[in-house]
Design a protein around this motif. Structure first.
Motif, PDB file in Angstrom:
ATOM      1  N   LYS A  48       2.492   9.089  -6.174  1.00 41.73           N
ATOM      2  CA  LYS A  48       2.699  10.432  -5.625  1.00 41.73           C
ATOM      3  C   LYS A  48       1.463  10.975  -4.893  1.00 41.73           C
ATOM      4  N   LEU A  49       0.884  10.098  -4.075  1.00 42.42           N
ATOM      5  CA  LEU A  49      -0.282  10.474  -3.281  1.00 42.42           C
ATOM      6  C   LEU A  49       0.107  10.570  -1.809  1.00 42.42           C
ATOM      7  N   SER A  50      -0.430  11.549  -1.127  1.00 39.71           N
ATOM      8  CA  SER A  50      -0.279  11.610   0.322  1.00 39.71           C
ATOM      9  C   SER A  50      -1.267  10.615   0.929  1.00 39.71           C
ATOM     10  N   GLN A  51      -1.083  10.317   2.194  1.00 42.43           N
ATOM     11  CA  GLN A  51      -2.047   9.458   2.880  1.00 42.43           C
ATOM     12  C   GLN A  51      -3.425  10.112   2.846  1.00 42.43           C
ATOM     13  N   GLU A  52      -3.456  11.400   3.022  1.00 42.70           N
ATOM     14  CA  GLU A  52      -4.721  12.120   3.028  1.00 42.70           C
ATOM     15  C   GLU A  52      -5.432  12.020   1.676  1.00 42.70           C
ATOM     16  N   LYS A  53      -4.676  12.171   0.586  1.00 37.59           N
ATOM     17  CA  LYS A  53      -5.273  12.106  -0.753  1.00 37.59           C
ATOM     18  C   LYS A  53      -5.770  10.685  -1.045  1.00 37.59           C
ATOM     19  N   LEU A  54      -4.980   9.677  -0.666  1.00 42.20           N
ATOM     20  CA  LEU A  54      -5.429   8.299  -0.867  1.00 42.20           C
ATOM     21  C   LEU A  54      -6.684   8.030  -0.059  1.00 42.20           C
ATOM     22  N   ALA A  55      -6.717   8.502   1.168  1.00 42.33           N
ATOM     23  CA  ALA A  55      -7.900   8.319   2.014  1.00 42.33           C
ATOM     24  C   ALA A  55      -9.129   8.945   1.362  1.00 42.33           C
ATOM     25  N   GLU A  56      -8.953  10.142   0.842  1.00 41.98           N
ATOM     26  CA  GLU A  56     -10.056  10.848   0.179  1.00 41.98           C
ATOM     27  C   GLU A  56     -10.543  10.059  -1.037  1.00 41.98           C
ATOM     28  N   LYS A  57      -9.608   9.591  -1.865  1.00 37.85           N
ATOM     29  CA  LYS A  57      -9.963   8.835  -3.074  1.00 37.85           C
ATOM     30  C   LYS A  57     -10.579   7.475  -2.741  1.00 37.85           C
ATOM     31  N   SER A  58     -10.270   6.960  -1.551  1.00 37.34           N
ATOM     32  CA  SER A  58     -10.758   5.637  -1.143  1.00 37.34           C
ATOM     33  C   SER A  58     -11.982   5.711  -0.233  1.00 37.34           C
ATOM     34  N   SER A  59     -12.414   6.916   0.103  1.00 34.69           N
ATOM     35  CA  SER A  59     -13.526   7.123   1.043  1.00 34.69           C
ATOM     36  C   SER A  59     -13.237   6.490   2.400  1.00 34.69           C
ATOM     37  N   LEU A  60     -11.988   6.654   2.849  1.00 35.88           N
ATOM     38  CA  LEU A  60     -11.564   6.148   4.143  1.00 35.88           C
ATOM     39  C   LEU A  60     -10.907   7.296   4.917  1.00 35.88           C
ATOM     40  N   ASP A  61     -10.612   7.063   6.168  1.00 40.39           N
ATOM     41  CA  ASP A  61      -9.977   8.081   6.990  1.00 40.39           C
ATOM     42  C   ASP A  61      -8.453   8.008   6.845  1.00 40.39           C
ATOM     43  N   ARG A  62      -7.787   9.162   6.904  1.00 37.93           N
ATOM     44  CA  ARG A  62      -6.337   9.197   6.780  1.00 37.93           C
ATOM     45  C   ARG A  62      -5.653   8.381   7.874  1.00 37.93           C
ATOM     46  N   ILE A  97       0.840  -1.202   0.000  1.00 43.10           N
ATOM     47  CA  ILE A  97       0.000   0.000   0.000  1.00 43.10           C
ATOM     48  C   ILE A  97       0.872   1.248   0.000  1.00 43.10           C
ATOM     49  N   LYS A  98       1.832   1.289   0.888  1.00 38.71           N
ATOM     50  CA  LYS A  98       2.700   2.470   0.988  1.00 38.71           C
ATOM     51  C   LYS A  98       3.503   2.671  -0.299  1.00 38.71           C
ATOM     52  N   GLY A  99       4.060   1.589  -0.817  1.00 39.24           N
ATOM     53  CA  GLY A  99       4.851   1.679  -2.056  1.00 39.24           C
ATOM     54  C   GLY A  99       4.033   2.174  -3.233  1.00 39.24           C
ATOM     55  N   LEU A 100       2.836   1.637  -3.388  1.00 41.30           N
ATOM     56  CA  LEU A 100       1.968   2.067  -4.496  1.00 41.30           C
ATOM     57  C   LEU A 100       1.512   3.512  -4.298  1.00 41.30           C
ATOM     58  N   ARG A 101       1.212   3.872  -3.066  1.00 44.86           N
ATOM     59  CA  ARG A 101       0.797   5.255  -2.784  1.00 44.86           C
ATOM     60  C   ARG A 101       1.915   6.223  -3.162  1.00 44.86           C
ATOM     61  N   GLN A 102       3.136   5.897  -2.757  1.00 42.79           N
ATOM     62  CA  GLN A 102       4.269   6.766  -3.070  1.00 42.79           C
ATOM     63  C   GLN A 102       4.574   6.777  -4.567  1.00 42.79           C
ATOM     64  N   LYS A 103       4.442   5.625  -5.210  1.00 45.62           N
ATOM     65  CA  LYS A 103       4.663   5.529  -6.653  1.00 45.62           C
ATOM     66  C   LYS A 103       3.706   6.451  -7.408  1.00 45.62           C
TER      67      LYS A 103
END
Length: 74
Positions: A24-38, A16-22
């Protein structure tokens, strides 16, 4: 069995972390795109939570990858 669970959670966390960084998403942006909490994303990336299948699907969609990418190496 607990050792196996820890191994799986560690692999998932790295993926998850590797793909998020690949992507170029912050945890907050991934959370927003996934409808989950940061904080939930943070806990997953630190192997502190065991996600449901539903949340894995949300994360894979948020990252724009197939769910298999999250499970690679297991």
């Amino acid at each position: 069995m607990e050792e196996y669970k820890t191994l799986i959670l560690n692999i998932l966390a790295e993926n998850i972390k590797g793909l998020r960084q690949k992507h170029k998403l912050s945890q907050e942006k991934l959370a927003e795109k996934s409808s989950l909490d940061r904080t939930y994303i943070s806990l997953l990336e630190r192997s502190k939570r065991n996600p449901s299948l539903t949340n894995l699907v949300k994360i894979s969609k948020g990252l724009g990858v197939d769910i298999q990418e999250l499970l690679k190496g297991m």
